[in-house]
Scaffold this motif. Structure first.
Motif, PDB file in Angstrom:
ATOM      1  N   VAL A 157       0.812  -1.209   0.000  1.00  0.00           N
ATOM      2  CA  VAL A 157       0.000   0.000   0.000  1.00  0.00           C
ATOM      3  C   VAL A 157       0.852   1.268   0.000  1.00  0.00           C
ATOM      4  O   VAL A 157       0.350   2.363  -0.240  1.00  0.00           O
ATOM      5  CB  VAL A 157      -0.963  -0.014   1.205  1.00  0.00           C
ATOM      6  N   LEU A 158       2.134   1.141   0.255  1.00  0.00           N
ATOM      7  CA  LEU A 158       3.084   2.270   0.246  1.00  0.00           C
ATOM      8  C   LEU A 158       2.696   3.360   1.251  1.00  0.00           C
ATOM      9  O   LEU A 158       2.362   4.483   0.890  1.00  0.00           O
ATOM     10  CB  LEU A 158       3.192   2.871  -1.159  1.00  0.00           C
ATOM     11  N   LEU A 159       2.765   2.997   2.524  1.00  0.00           N
ATOM     12  CA  LEU A 159       2.643   4.000   3.575  1.00  0.00           C
ATOM     13  C   LEU A 159       3.965   4.756   3.692  1.00  0.00           C
ATOM     14  O   LEU A 159       5.009   4.296   3.227  1.00  0.00           O
ATOM     15  CB  LEU A 159       2.305   3.321   4.903  1.00  0.00           C
ATOM     16  N   VAL A 160       3.904   5.919   4.335  1.00  0.00           N
ATOM     17  CA  VAL A 160       5.111   6.735   4.500  1.00  0.00           C
ATOM     18  C   VAL A 160       6.197   5.969   5.240  1.00  0.00           C
ATOM     19  O   VAL A 160       7.392   6.087   4.938  1.00  0.00           O
ATOM     20  CB  VAL A 160       4.762   8.052   5.219  1.00  0.00           C
ATOM     21  N   GLY A 161       5.801   5.171   6.236  1.00  0.00           N
ATOM     22  CA  GLY A 161       6.771   4.411   7.015  1.00  0.00           C
ATOM     23  C   GLY A 161       6.063   3.366   7.838  1.00  0.00           C
ATOM     24  O   GLY A 161       4.919   3.002   7.579  1.00  0.00           O
ATOM     25  N   ASP A 168       2.113   9.476  12.078  1.00  0.00           N
ATOM     26  CA  ASP A 168       2.403  10.168  10.827  1.00  0.00           C
ATOM     27  C   ASP A 168       2.792   9.197   9.718  1.00  0.00           C
ATOM     28  O   ASP A 168       2.551   9.452   8.533  1.00  0.00           O
ATOM     29  CB  ASP A 168       3.529  11.187  11.022  1.00  0.00           C
ATOM     30  N   ASN A 169       3.414   8.084  10.065  1.00  0.00           N
ATOM     31  CA  ASN A 169       3.854   7.111   9.075  1.00  0.00           C
ATOM     32  C   ASN A 169       2.705   6.352   8.431  1.00  0.00           C
ATOM     33  O   ASN A 169       2.915   5.620   7.456  1.00  0.00           O
ATOM     34  CB  ASN A 169       4.822   6.117   9.709  1.00  0.00           C
ATOM     35  N   ALA A 170       1.496   6.499   8.970  1.00  0.00           N
ATOM     36  CA  ALA A 170       0.339   5.806   8.406  1.00  0.00           C
ATOM     37  C   ALA A 170      -0.244   6.534   7.203  1.00  0.00           C
ATOM     38  O   ALA A 170      -1.177   6.045   6.575  1.00  0.00           O
ATOM     39  CB  ALA A 170      -0.736   5.632   9.474  1.00  0.00           C
TER      40      ALA A 170
END
Length: 231
Positions: A157-161, A168-170
């Protein structure tokens, strides 16, 4: 896949529940979202929209639409725009009831969702408490009466982290297949998890966050904006 919910989870009664814009699994990554698990007669008029469940659990499903007895039916259940961000071999979605689809199957809508890569028993659907497991997204989409996720996607799904390192990484990273995957539900609710106003027209992003392109200025409602837009 184990026939039980994760040790830690959130359960909503299946009658008249609307569950929208939740993020579960932070920071431990072992939550599951159950709809109707404690309902012994009906799971009906339930709407599960734009949620994100991050699950590291290897023996339970991220999402359960579950009536607990062989006589419990489902009616008018909508599961749309959700993300199951499962690591490892945890299940993504399980649907189980008397016939799992109500009288004809016309009242269960499962579409516009994003799932992880194929894995053993990643999806499950069944009747009278007997489930059939599906290891591939292609097999899940091939189901009929009703069809499952005709306009959905699976893969990274390419989350931020890693969301366990911070909420925030979600957020969805640039190029995420969940961007623009969802259907527009503005007539039902309008905000994302951070309180940003979602578009009134056009496709929505799946999951709890809506990703705006850099330079735009979305309306912030409720004061929940955590960091810069578009990150």
């Amino acid at each position: 896949m184990a026939d039980s919910a994760a040790a830690r989870g959130v359960t909503y009664g299946g009658s008249g529940s609307t569950v929208a814009g939740l993020m579960l699994g932070f920071p431990s990554g072992d939550f599951t979202l159950d709809i109707g698990t404690d309902i012994t007669e009906l799971v009906h008029n339930a709407a599960i929209y734009n949620n994100l469940v991050y699950s590291k659990h290897a023996s339970a499903y991220a999402y359960w639409l579950n009536a607990t007895t062989a006589t419990a039916a489902m009616s008018t259940v909508n599961f749309r725009n959700n993300i199951a961000a499962c690591t490892g071999n945890g299940g993504a979605l399980r649907i189980l009831g008397k016939d799992s689809m109500g009288a004809s199957g016309a009242n269960l809508t499962v579409n516009y969702n994003h799932y992880p890569t194929d894995a053993t028993a990643r999806w499950s659907r069944g009747a009278a408490q007997v489930a059939t497991n599906y290891d591939t997204f292609a097999a899940w989409q091939a189901l009929a009466t009703p069809a499952m996720d005709a306009n959905a996607a699976n893969g990274d799904v390419l989350l931020v982290g890693d969301p366990t390192d911070g909420i925030d990484n979600a957020r969805l990273d640039a190029g995420s297949p969940a961007i623009g995957l969802g259907t527009n539900l503005y007539g039902t609710f309008t905000d994302d998890w951070e309180g940003r106003l979602r578009p009134a027209a056009g496709a929505w992003d799946a999951g709890a966050f809506h990703r705006y392109a850099g330079g735009s200025s979305p309306t912030v409602r409720g004061g929940r904006l955590l960091s810069g837009v578009g990150q």
